[in-house]
Motif scaffolding. Structure first.
Motif, mmCIF file in Angstrom:
data_model
loop_
_atom_site.group_PDB
_atom_site.id
_atom_site.type_symbol
_atom_site.label_atom_id
_atom_site.label_comp_id
_atom_site.label_asym_id
_atom_site.label_seq_id
_atom_site.Cartn_x
_atom_site.Cartn_y
_atom_site.Cartn_z
ATOM 1 N N VAL A 114 -1.790 -17.353 39.379
ATOM 2 C CA VAL A 114 -3.170 -17.442 38.915
ATOM 3 C C VAL A 114 -4.028 -16.640 39.896
ATOM 4 O O VAL A 114 -3.858 -16.764 41.107
ATOM 5 C CB VAL A 114 -3.640 -18.912 38.908
ATOM 6 N N VAL A 115 -4.921 -15.806 39.347
ATOM 7 C CA VAL A 115 -5.845 -15.066 40.205
ATOM 8 C C VAL A 115 -7.223 -15.699 40.046
ATOM 9 O O VAL A 115 -7.770 -15.752 38.949
ATOM 10 C CB VAL A 115 -5.884 -13.571 39.797
ATOM 11 N N LEU A 116 -7.724 -16.220 41.146
ATOM 12 C CA LEU A 116 -9.013 -16.914 41.115
ATOM 13 C C LEU A 116 -10.078 -15.953 41.628
ATOM 14 O O LEU A 116 -10.073 -15.584 42.799
ATOM 15 C CB LEU A 116 -8.895 -18.137 42.037
ATOM 16 N N VAL A 117 -10.970 -15.539 40.738
ATOM 17 C CA VAL A 117 -11.937 -14.493 41.109
ATOM 18 C C VAL A 117 -13.350 -15.026 41.163
ATOM 19 O O VAL A 117 -13.808 -15.661 40.217
ATOM 20 C CB VAL A 117 -11.969 -13.370 40.032
ATOM 21 N N GLU A 118 -14.045 -14.737 42.249
ATOM 22 C CA GLU A 118 -15.464 -15.081 42.347
ATOM 23 C C GLU A 118 -16.284 -13.949 41.738
ATOM 24 O O GLU A 118 -16.957 -13.201 42.445
ATOM 25 C CB GLU A 118 -15.877 -15.309 43.818
ATOM 26 N N GLY A 119 -16.180 -13.816 40.450
ATOM 27 C CA GLY A 119 -16.906 -12.745 39.768
ATOM 28 C C GLY A 119 -16.396 -12.674 38.335
ATOM 29 O O GLY A 119 -15.793 -13.632 37.846
ATOM 30 N N ARG B 122 -8.192 -8.864 33.633
ATOM 31 C CA ARG B 122 -7.425 -9.394 32.510
ATOM 32 C C ARG B 122 -6.856 -8.254 31.661
ATOM 33 O O ARG B 122 -5.670 -8.263 31.303
ATOM 34 C CB ARG B 122 -8.340 -10.274 31.660
ATOM 35 N N ALA B 123 -7.717 -7.292 31.362
ATOM 36 C CA ALA B 123 -7.282 -6.165 30.530
ATOM 37 C C ALA B 123 -6.170 -5.382 31.224
ATOM 38 O O ALA B 123 -5.172 -4.989 30.604
ATOM 39 C CB ALA B 123 -8.470 -5.256 30.228
ATOM 40 N N TYR B 124 -6.316 -5.208 32.519
ATOM 41 C CA TYR B 124 -5.313 -4.453 33.280
ATOM 42 C C TYR B 124 -3.962 -5.177 33.268
ATOM 43 O O TYR B 124 -2.926 -4.580 33.025
ATOM 44 C CB TYR B 124 -5.798 -4.244 34.722
ATOM 45 N N PHE B 125 -4.009 -6.477 33.529
ATOM 46 C CA PHE B 125 -2.748 -7.250 33.558
ATOM 47 C C PHE B 125 -2.064 -7.199 32.197
ATOM 48 O O PHE B 125 -0.850 -7.064 32.101
ATOM 49 C CB PHE B 125 -2.996 -8.709 33.961
ATOM 50 N N PRO C 186 2.491 -10.903 34.016
ATOM 51 C CA PRO C 186 2.215 -12.276 33.578
ATOM 52 C C PRO C 186 1.350 -13.030 34.573
ATOM 53 O O PRO C 186 1.800 -13.979 35.196
ATOM 54 C CB PRO C 186 3.613 -12.894 33.471
ATOM 55 N N ALA C 187 0.100 -12.583 34.753
ATOM 56 C CA ALA C 187 -0.791 -13.278 35.672
ATOM 57 C C ALA C 187 -2.012 -13.769 34.904
ATOM 58 O O ALA C 187 -2.460 -13.137 33.964
ATOM 59 C CB ALA C 187 -1.219 -12.332 36.789
ATOM 60 N N VAL C 188 -2.512 -14.921 35.337
ATOM 61 C CA VAL C 188 -3.651 -15.539 34.675
ATOM 62 C C VAL C 188 -4.893 -15.295 35.524
ATOM 63 O O VAL C 188 -4.822 -15.411 36.746
ATOM 64 C CB VAL C 188 -3.420 -17.058 34.572
ATOM 65 N N VAL C 189 -6.001 -14.963 34.878
ATOM 66 C CA VAL C 189 -7.239 -14.763 35.631
ATOM 67 C C VAL C 189 -8.189 -15.926 35.352
ATOM 68 O O VAL C 189 -8.455 -16.255 34.202
ATOM 69 C CB VAL C 189 -7.910 -13.437 35.220
#
Ligand SMILES: Nc1ncnc2c1ncn2[C@@H]1O[C@H](COP(=O)(O)OP(=O)(O)O)[C@@H](O)[C@H]1O
Ligand SMILES: [Mg+2]
Length: 524
Positions: free
Chosen positions: A99-104, A110-113, A119-122
């Motif tokens: 899981v990628v936790l983004v402050e923004g 998401r589009a890039y992954f 298989p990564a979750v934003v």
């Protein structure tokens, strides 16, 4: 065992305020276990969150890569995505549903992954806000996560390995019986793939978890799982136990008088580990044979357990079952029998609906679906798992999230499923049992699906093929076929438990040839 990262609890040494605010919220308010991890080579902090309660394919250490507001400000979206892709690759996280936790904002990531099949979750700032302000925060979090991954990646179905933890379903009664039975020994018995190893491994996991909570490190070594399938002598068994517990004593083992040495060894080890040792001995069949030919291993094990040094949970199939049907067997005095059965309809329904409904899959005519899958699999957990994994693949392929009874027809078109059903049957039956099934198919043709037959009928059919069985053998065979989920009994009558099974056999093989081969190999 490698040292575990420290769990973060509000009272733990790591102050919760050191966590990113969202993880702090998960730990404090939602009581999720968050572990601090490490800083990756590329400068992102990695944490681990326990999502195993979801009973999905998320572990108790799901990696969370933290992208701070400063990180977001320092790179453009694409560069950030590329950097994160490197972190996932370098840290080997791709298979752990990171899981990628983004402050923004997370749209570019998401589009890039997605474009790169990563298989990564934003979870971006908007998602975090949704979860934080929701009145059903856990479900909301799952709703943010699940649409971002293929179902096959997060549905917990597993067809080829023993299952534990979040992938272990049902069997609560059996587990409790063993865990809370004081010092009783148990013999777990059942067919291949019914779930013996899974049960033993799950018990191991829960025992280790219990002692870890008591912060007694040494105690975790008291729980010992051993696969005994390649151990054929008592000597070898003793050697393996010594190797696992105190390898330094191995050298002098040859000169010891085992019946004296072994109980003494177990006693010393229990003392050293400050409590009884718990042995989980899988695939015990061959050893049971070995012990019949030598003096009683079971007697020694029993005396060690009587003295409170150890507890044993053994698991096996034919030999263990047979031993329990013999009143003179030493197993009677050694362990309580625990027969592992097929899943009940309720357990079957939980395995189908539990995970998939959590992932927002909708079922049309729910009861009909549960009945069908239960009937067709005879409640065998491994077959249900296989069935569900085919449904999941089909949903991913058609990008749908709805399962209707019509979809179930696809399962029997799947050649892998057919092979799977047949292998389960072939693995679990003796040649005489196979001959009974092939004989029935030949005698009744297409009608066999609905046909009822008695032991007498089976005897007659076997005789037509020149097979004369004693009553005892005949009786044992049908009993095992019942156990194997092939036949079902109603009073004196038998019938095929899953009507599709004879069809599958007939469509894949020439049954006359199969019967000929088992006769050639020998039915005894
Ligand atoms: N408690 C369970 N929950 C979910 N699936 C199970 C469970 N027990 C068994 N299975 C299914 O059956 C398969 C075989 O289980 P395993 O424990 O290896 O059986 P055994 O040791 O009896 O041969 C697993 O891969 C899994 O698909
Ligand atoms: Mg096994």
């Amino acid at each position: 065992m490698s040292p575990l990262p420290k769990p973060v609890t509000p009272s733990g040494p790591q102050k919760p305020s050191d966590l990113p605010p969202f993880l702090d919220h998960l730990a404090r308010d939602l009581r999720m276990r968050v572990r601090t991890g490490r800083r990756s080579a590329l400068g992102f902090d990695i944490f681990f969150v326990d999502f195993s309660d979801w009973k999905l394919r998320f572990s108790d250490r799901t990696p969370v890569i933290y992208v701070s507001a400063a990180d977001v400000a320092s790179m453009d979206g694409r560069a950030l995505a590329e950097s994160l892709a490197d972190v996932i690759r370098v840290e080997n996280l791709a298979e752990r549903n990171p899981v990628v936790l983004v402050e923004g904002d997370g749209a570019v990531l998401r589009a890039y992954f997605r474009a790169n099949y990563l298989p990564a979750v934003v979870l971006d700032a908007g998602d975090q806000e949704r979860v934080r302000t929701s009145r059903r925060p856990t479900a909301e979090l799952l709703d943010c996560i699940s649409p971002q991954l293929a179902l096959a990646l997060i549905a917990p179905y597993e067809t080829s390995k023993p299952v534990t933890g979040s992938r272990f379903f049902g069997r609560e009664y059996d587990i409790r019986r063993i865990l809370y039975a004081g010092d009783a020994n148990f013999a777990v018995m059942g067919l291949r793939r019914i779930g013996k190893t899974s049960l033993l491994r799950e018990i191991e996991r829960r025992l280790v978890e219990q002692v870890q909570e008591q912060e007694d490190r040494q105690a975790t070594a008291r729980v010992l799982y051993m696969d005994c399938s390649s151990i054929h002598t008592v000597q070898h068994f003793v050697q393996e136990v010594v190797r696992a517990l105190n390898p330094r004593e191995l050298v002098r083992l040859e000169h010891r008088h085992l019946p004296l040495y072994f109980p003494d060894f177990l006693g010393r080890m229990a003392k050293q580990h400050r409590g009884p040792l718990i042995f989980l001995l899988d695939e015990f069949d061959a050893l049971l044979d070995a012990q019949l030919n030598s003096r009683g291993l079971l007697d020694e094990l029993r005396s060690a357990s009587n003295q409170g040094h150890c507890r044993f949970v053994i698991a096996g199939f034919r030999r263990v079952l047979e031993a329990f049907s013999d009143l003179n067997s030493p197993l009677y005095n050694f362990a309580k029998p625990l027969r592992l059965k097929e899943f009940s309809r309720e357990e079957t329904a939980n395995l189908i609906f539990g995970p998939l409904e959590k992932l927002r899959v909708r079922f049309e005519r729910r009861n009909e679906i549960a009945d069908r899958i239960y009937d067709e699999t005879g409640g065998q957990p491994n077959l249900i798992q296989y069935y569900c994994s085919i449904l999941v693949q089909e949903l991913d392929r058609t990008q749908s999230r709805v399962i209707s009874p019509d979809m179930l027809f696809h399962v029997y078109d799947d050649p892998d499923f057919l092979t799977f059903v047949l292998n389960t049957f072939l693995d679990n039956t003796t040649n005489l049992e196979k001959a009974v099934v092939y004989g029935l198919l030949l005698a009744y043709g297409e009608e066999v699906r609905e046909q009822r037959f008695t032991l007498d009928d089976i005897d007659g059919i076997l005789k037509e093929h020149g097979i004369v069985a004693t009553f005892d053998d005949l009786n044992k065979s049908v009993r095992n076929l019942e156990l194997a989920g092939v036949l079902a009994r109603q009073g004196k009558d038998f019938h095929f438990a899953t009507p599709v099974f004879p069809d599958v056999l007939r469509s894949s093989y020439n049954v006359e040839f199969l019967l000929y081969k088992v006769q050639e190999e020998g039915v005894w």
